[in-house]
Scaffold this motif. Structure first.
Motif, PDB file in Angstrom:
ATOM      1  N   GLU A 286      96.865 -18.002  25.880  1.00  0.00           N
ATOM      2  CA  GLU A 286      96.732 -18.685  24.595  1.00  0.00           C
ATOM      3  C   GLU A 286      95.521 -19.619  24.565  1.00  0.00           C
ATOM      4  N   ASN A 287      95.323 -20.347  25.672  1.00  0.00           N
ATOM      5  CA  ASN A 287      94.180 -21.273  25.720  1.00  0.00           C
ATOM      6  C   ASN A 287      92.856 -20.530  25.851  1.00  0.00           C
ATOM      7  N   LEU A 288      92.876 -19.410  26.576  1.00  0.00           N
ATOM      8  CA  LEU A 288      91.655 -18.608  26.683  1.00  0.00           C
ATOM      9  C   LEU A 288      91.278 -18.048  25.315  1.00  0.00           C
TER      10      LEU A 288
ATOM     11  N   THR B 153      91.694 -19.432  22.516  1.00  0.00           N
ATOM     12  CA  THR B 153      91.023 -20.521  21.779  1.00  0.00           C
ATOM     13  C   THR B 153      89.559 -20.630  22.192  1.00  0.00           C
ATOM     14  N   LEU B 154      89.314 -20.578  23.510  1.00  0.00           N
ATOM     15  CA  LEU B 154      87.940 -20.743  24.001  1.00  0.00           C
ATOM     16  C   LEU B 154      87.047 -19.553  23.639  1.00  0.00           C
TER      17      LEU B 154
ATOM     18  N   GLY C 216      87.121 -18.042  20.750  1.00  0.00           N
ATOM     19  CA  GLY C 216      86.806 -18.126  19.326  1.00  0.00           C
ATOM     20  C   GLY C 216      85.372 -18.563  19.045  1.00  0.00           C
ATOM     21  N   PRO C 217      84.907 -19.686  19.632  1.00  0.00           N
ATOM     22  CA  PRO C 217      83.523 -20.114  19.382  1.00  0.00           C
ATOM     23  C   PRO C 217      82.489 -19.069  19.824  1.00  0.00           C
ATOM     24  N   LEU C 218      82.768 -18.362  20.907  1.00  0.00           N
ATOM     25  CA  LEU C 218      81.822 -17.336  21.371  1.00  0.00           C
ATOM     26  C   LEU C 218      81.787 -16.148  20.415  1.00  0.00           C
TER      27      LEU C 218
END
Lengths: 147, 112
Positions: A91-93, A95-96, A98-100
């Motif tokens: 889940e946290n990955l 999120t990270l 998304g910006p990329l």
């Protein structure tokens, strides 16, 4: 609750489509940097990936509270804590990534398709690897009591 | 135009990584969702399931979008300066994102 199951199925389908789109994007960009660009696909895949990411994210947001209470708290924390950690990592990955993905969409629209930058290829490759990790992780967590 | 895009997306990536890392390490400004009660709170009571992912995730994605837009609008006008800053910002952005992922993995694995 049937709508939760429907949400999970749609979430999985969108995740599969996202994986396909970003994997193809990375491969198309890799070929373009070797002198074989495909402008149409280099613009199509980022848009498809962004739409799929939005769908995966929205559907995941809807079913996450149910998972947190009925699956993790009531079963995984006691019987399969490693799977609970794997899910949180996924889940946290997500999120990270998304910006990329956003960066890949912007760069693919602005750059010359014949000369994609290393930043664009890097974004696409990292997002593809991350999404594959998330797809396999989600499958493993969902199959804890299946097989 | 692509130099401006590289600069803007680099700033967006860096901002997203920074917001994620700060919210994960300090829990500053984190709004918790209590799924058993269906309510939101800044300070969750002990013994109740509280989810911080929604706030952290939405703030990270919003930071990426806003910072990309702002950097696009106010990017340095000199192309050489913009290109130089693009490389720096992207290097920093990758570092912060990588550290965020590594920190998250260590935090989750060591969680009791």
């Amino acid at each position: 609750m049937p709508w939760i199951k429907l949400g999970l199925v749609l979430h999985t389908i969108a995740a599969g489509a996202l994986t396909g789109a970003v994997t193809h994007l990375a491969l198309v960009l890799w070929r373009a940097r070797r002198g074989r660009p495909n402008p149409r696909l280099q613009r199509l895949y980022p848009a498809v990936a962004l739409g799929c990411y939005a769908a995966v994210y929205s559907l995941g947001t809807l079913i996450y509270p149910r998972y947190r209470v009925a699956v993790r708290a009531e079963y995984l924390d006691e019987h399969a804590p490693a799977m609970a950690v794997l899910f949180d990592l996924k889940e946290n990955l997500a999120t990270l990534l998304g910006p990329l993905l956003l960066a890949a969409v912007v760069l693919s629209r602005e750059e010359d398709p014949a000369r994609p930058s290393r930043a664009l290829l890097g974004c696409a490759a990292v997002v593809a690897l991350g999404v594959w990790f998330n797809l396999v992780s989600g499958l493993l967590v969902a199959s804890v009591r299946a097989v | 135009m692509s130099a401006r895009a590289r600069f803007a997306t680099g700033v967006g990536t860096l901002a997203a990584g920074a917001v994620y890392l700060v919210m994960t390490t300090t829990r500053a400004g984190v709004l918790f969702y209590l799924p058993t009660r269906g309510t939101w709170t800044w300070s969750p009571p002990t013994g109740v399931i509280a989810m911080d992912w929604f706030a952290r995730s939405n703030a990270t994605l919003a930071a990426a979008a806003l910072a990309t837009w702002a950097a696009w609008r106010w990017a340095p006008s000199d192309p050489k300066r913009r290109a130089r800053w693009s490389s720096r910002v992207w290097a920093l952005g990758w570092t912060v994102l990588a550290w965020s992922a590594a920190y998250t993995a260590m935090w989750l694995v060591s969680r009791p």
